[in-house]
Design a protein around this motif. Structure first.
Motif, PDB file in Angstrom:
ATOM      1  N   UNK A 226       0.856  -1.184   0.000  1.00 52.13           N
ATOM      2  CA  UNK A 226       0.000   0.000   0.000  1.00 52.13           C
ATOM      3  C   UNK A 226       0.890   1.232   0.000  1.00 52.13           C
ATOM      4  N   UNK A 227       0.787   2.047  -1.043  1.00 51.10           N
ATOM      5  CA  UNK A 227       1.513   3.312  -1.133  1.00 51.10           C
ATOM      6  C   UNK A 227       0.515   4.425  -0.882  1.00 51.10           C
ATOM      7  N   UNK A 228       0.663   5.126   0.226  1.00 53.46           N
ATOM      8  CA  UNK A 228      -0.323   6.149   0.583  1.00 53.46           C
ATOM      9  C   UNK A 228       0.361   7.492   0.818  1.00 53.46           C
ATOM     10  N   UNK A 229      -0.315   8.548   0.391  1.00 56.37           N
ATOM     11  CA  UNK A 229       0.209   9.893   0.543  1.00 56.37           C
ATOM     12  C   UNK A 229      -0.477  10.826  -0.435  1.00 56.37           C
ATOM     13  N   UNK A 230      -0.298  12.129  -0.266  1.00 59.60           N
ATOM     14  CA  UNK A 230      -0.963  13.114  -1.136  1.00 59.60           C
ATOM     15  C   UNK A 230      -0.571  12.936  -2.592  1.00 59.60           C
ATOM     16  N   UNK A 231      -1.388  13.451  -3.514  1.00 62.27           N
ATOM     17  CA  UNK A 231      -1.025  13.407  -4.934  1.00 62.27           C
ATOM     18  C   UNK A 231       0.293  14.130  -5.199  1.00 62.27           C
ATOM     19  N   UNK A 232       1.042  13.626  -6.179  1.00 64.36           N
ATOM     20  CA  UNK A 232       2.285  14.276  -6.567  1.00 64.36           C
ATOM     21  C   UNK A 232       3.480  13.912  -5.722  1.00 64.36           C
ATOM     22  N   UNK A 233       3.359  12.897  -4.877  1.00 67.01           N
ATOM     23  CA  UNK A 233       4.467  12.545  -3.982  1.00 67.01           C
ATOM     24  C   UNK A 233       5.316  11.397  -4.527  1.00 67.01           C
ATOM     25  N   UNK A 323      -8.466   4.546   5.809  1.00 70.84           N
ATOM     26  CA  UNK A 323      -9.004   3.437   5.035  1.00 70.84           C
ATOM     27  C   UNK A 323      -9.596   2.396   5.971  1.00 70.84           C
ATOM     28  N   UNK A 324     -10.511   1.609   5.457  1.00 69.68           N
ATOM     29  CA  UNK A 324     -11.145   0.555   6.239  1.00 69.68           C
ATOM     30  C   UNK A 324     -10.080  -0.420   6.741  1.00 69.68           C
ATOM     31  N   UNK A 325     -10.048  -0.655   8.046  1.00 66.80           N
ATOM     32  CA  UNK A 325      -9.033  -1.538   8.624  1.00 66.80           C
ATOM     33  C   UNK A 325      -9.144  -2.961   8.098  1.00 66.80           C
ATOM     34  N   UNK A 326     -10.345  -3.359   7.658  1.00 67.25           N
ATOM     35  CA  UNK A 326     -10.508  -4.693   7.084  1.00 67.25           C
ATOM     36  C   UNK A 326      -9.741  -4.831   5.770  1.00 67.25           C
ATOM     37  N   UNK A 327      -9.524  -3.715   5.100  1.00 68.22           N
ATOM     38  CA  UNK A 327      -8.794  -3.729   3.830  1.00 68.22           C
ATOM     39  C   UNK A 327      -7.292  -3.699   4.057  1.00 68.22           C
ATOM     40  N   UNK A 333      -2.793  -6.402   2.823  1.00 67.93           N
ATOM     41  CA  UNK A 333      -1.792  -5.424   2.422  1.00 67.93           C
ATOM     42  C   UNK A 333      -0.594  -5.599   3.351  1.00 67.93           C
ATOM     43  N   UNK A 334       0.449  -6.236   2.859  1.00 69.90           N
ATOM     44  CA  UNK A 334       1.558  -6.656   3.715  1.00 69.90           C
ATOM     45  C   UNK A 334       2.464  -5.504   4.121  1.00 69.90           C
TER      46      UNK A 334
END
Length: 493
Positions: A226-233, A323-327, A333-334
């Motif tokens: 899972x890659x999470x962060x604002x757009x453009x990063x 995000x939903x913790x179930x996801x 998502x390792x």
């Protein structure tokens, strides 16, 4: 004086002669060693019993022999192939300036495995493509032959994967369509903390070598990120760098065009092993009424049946906590990787890549700008540096100005949202215009002809994002405009 000069000249001549003598002696020793080695091998071949194994290029029905292809790739990569007295050279045809060696007719290449010497020879054939001949001592065939061939196959597979053309697949008319992936990003060029980058590379390398381990555990050989962060990063660029690092093809799976689970299963079955399956904007999919249960089935049941030797990558423009913790739980998502907005350390990395700067007299002002809480994405800074790449000083000044605008906007946003939240008063049209003017240089597309309605719409979106709205405090017009605008915001990177 003349006698002294003559003596000096004589000493110089003697020194040169002495050096040449030593050089000739060393070369003679090398030549002697080479000749003795050839003589030893000649004698060994006459006194030892050897066994030869043919590896034909084609089998029955002119079907190519996979072992021949792998053995040829392995032998061509041996240092002895290029060090040989004669060999054939070919262009790879995939990457420019990349060449490979192939055995010439009758050429012998030696290799060593488990202390045993083996040799490869190419024998041309009439109409059948010829064959490779593997030769080793008869007494070594049971101990060496099978382990060596397994080693050759594994090594050749790694060589072929490094050389192959990486393809990017997208969905068109319900089917995968591919083009060559030309994105230049690599693990070395992406802007990321070196420690995080090293951990990701180590994790990917462990995955590549993990077939036997996953099989022993009874688990599907797959990994998810899972890659999470604002757009453009830099999330999309990092995915491209992962594909190049692994030499995996890239499948861009757009869930918005997938009709149901059966359609999803069909698309996954059409993907190939050794590939990355990318799903962007997971947060948007779930927030717009995406099928959460279907997503979980995709990660578990459907995922397990058709994703052997694959890497799944999800991106999200929000924090993983939203995000939903179930996801996001482990097993689905390792690995979670945060892509934040730029700080001064990341800025220096970008300046080094884009401008070739290690230090500059304006760096203290840039650092001060970041310390005020101003935030810019790597994409924004990168665009500034590209536009001003001919003048590093102008590029840094532009970054400083952008940081100042960002800090001013952030302070104005905080003040105005506080007024709205407290319900103390409504904002006037002039205040809304003043408020949004701080973003004009940051790519929102606001110009002098921007209408008040558009400004109100933008302000409503910003206020919704801040999470500080209280029920009943937002004017109906602004709330309505924000709702109208919500579906049209495109944060796709």
């Amino acid at each position: 004086m003349i006698a002294s000069s003559a003596a000096s000249l004589l000493r110089a001549v003697v020194a040169v002669v002495f050096i040449l003598s030593i050089l000739r002696f060393v070369l003679s020793l090398k030549s002697l060693s080479y000749l003795l080695g050839r003589l030893w091998r000649w004698g060994e071949e006459r006194t030892q019993a050897y066994q030869s194994f043919n590896v034909p290029r084609y089998g029955e029905g002119l079907q190519e022999n996979p072992l021949y292809r792998k053995a040829a790739a392995y032998v061509a990569a041996l240092p002895a192939a290029e060090d040989s007295d004669h060999t054939n050279l070919f262009s790879s045809g995939v990457r420019p300036n990349e060449f490979s060696a192939q055995l010439a007719a009758g050429q012998v290449i030696n290799d060593f495995f488990l202390g045993a010497r083996v040799s490869w020879t190419f024998l041309p054939g009439a109409g059948d493509g010829g064959c490779l001949v593997l030769r080793l001592r008869r007494q070594d065939r049971y101990r060496v032959l099978r382990p060596y061939l397994q080693y050759v196959e594994n090594a050749a597979e790694e060589i072929e994967n490094r050389r192959k053309e990486i393809r990017m697949y997208t969905i068109a008319a319900g089917k995968w369509r591919s083009v060559q992936m030309t994105h230049p990003a690599t693990m070395e060029t992406v802007a990321m903390e070196q420690d995080i980058k090293n951990r990701v590379k180590s994790d990917l390398e462990s995955f590549l070598k993990g077939r036997a381990y996953y099989t022993r555990l009874g688990r599907v050989w797959k990994r998810s990120y899972l890659l999470h962060g604002p757009p453009g990063t830099g999330k999309s660029s990092f995915v491209a760098a992962m594909a190049r690092f692994l030499s995996y093809d890239l499948y861009d799976l757009d869930l918005s065009v997938v009709s149901d689970s059966a359609d999803l299963r069909s698309l996954l079955l059409d993907t190939t092993p050794r590939s990355i399956i990318l799903i962007e904007d997971l947060d948007r999919y779930l927030a717009t009424g995406g099928d959460v249960s279907g997503m979980l089935n995709f990660m578990d049941g459907i995922f397990s049946c058709c994703t052997e030797e694959r890497v799944m990558v999800f991106t999200a423009s929000v924090s993983k906590d939203k995000l939903d913790s179930a996801v996001t739980r482990p097993g689905r998502l390792d690995v979670h990787i945060n892509f934040p907005l730029c700080d001064f350390t990341a800025f220096k990395s970008l300046a080094s890549s884009y401008l070739g700067l290690k230090d500059h007299k304006l760096y203290p002002q840039v650092e001060e700008g970041f310390q005020t809480g101003a935030k810019l994405s790597p994409a924004e800074i990168g665009e500034i540096m590209i536009a001003n790449r001919g003048s590093p000083s102008r590029a840094l000044k532009s970054v400083i100005n952008a940081l100042q605008r960002s800090a001013s906007f952030k302070e104005a946003e905080k003040t105005l949202v506080t007024n709205y939240s407290s319900g103390s008063r409504r904002l006037s049209e002039s205040e809304l215009i003043d408020f949004t003017s701080g973003r004009m240089g940051l790519g929102l597309g606001l110009g002098k002809d921007t209408t008040v309605r558009e400004i109100r719409k933008l302000y409503g979106l910003i206020k919704l994002r801040s999470g500080s709205r209280r029920e009943g405090t937002m004017p109906a017009e602004v709330a309505g405009n924000a709702a109208d605008a919500g579906g049209g915001v495109d944060e796709r990177r």
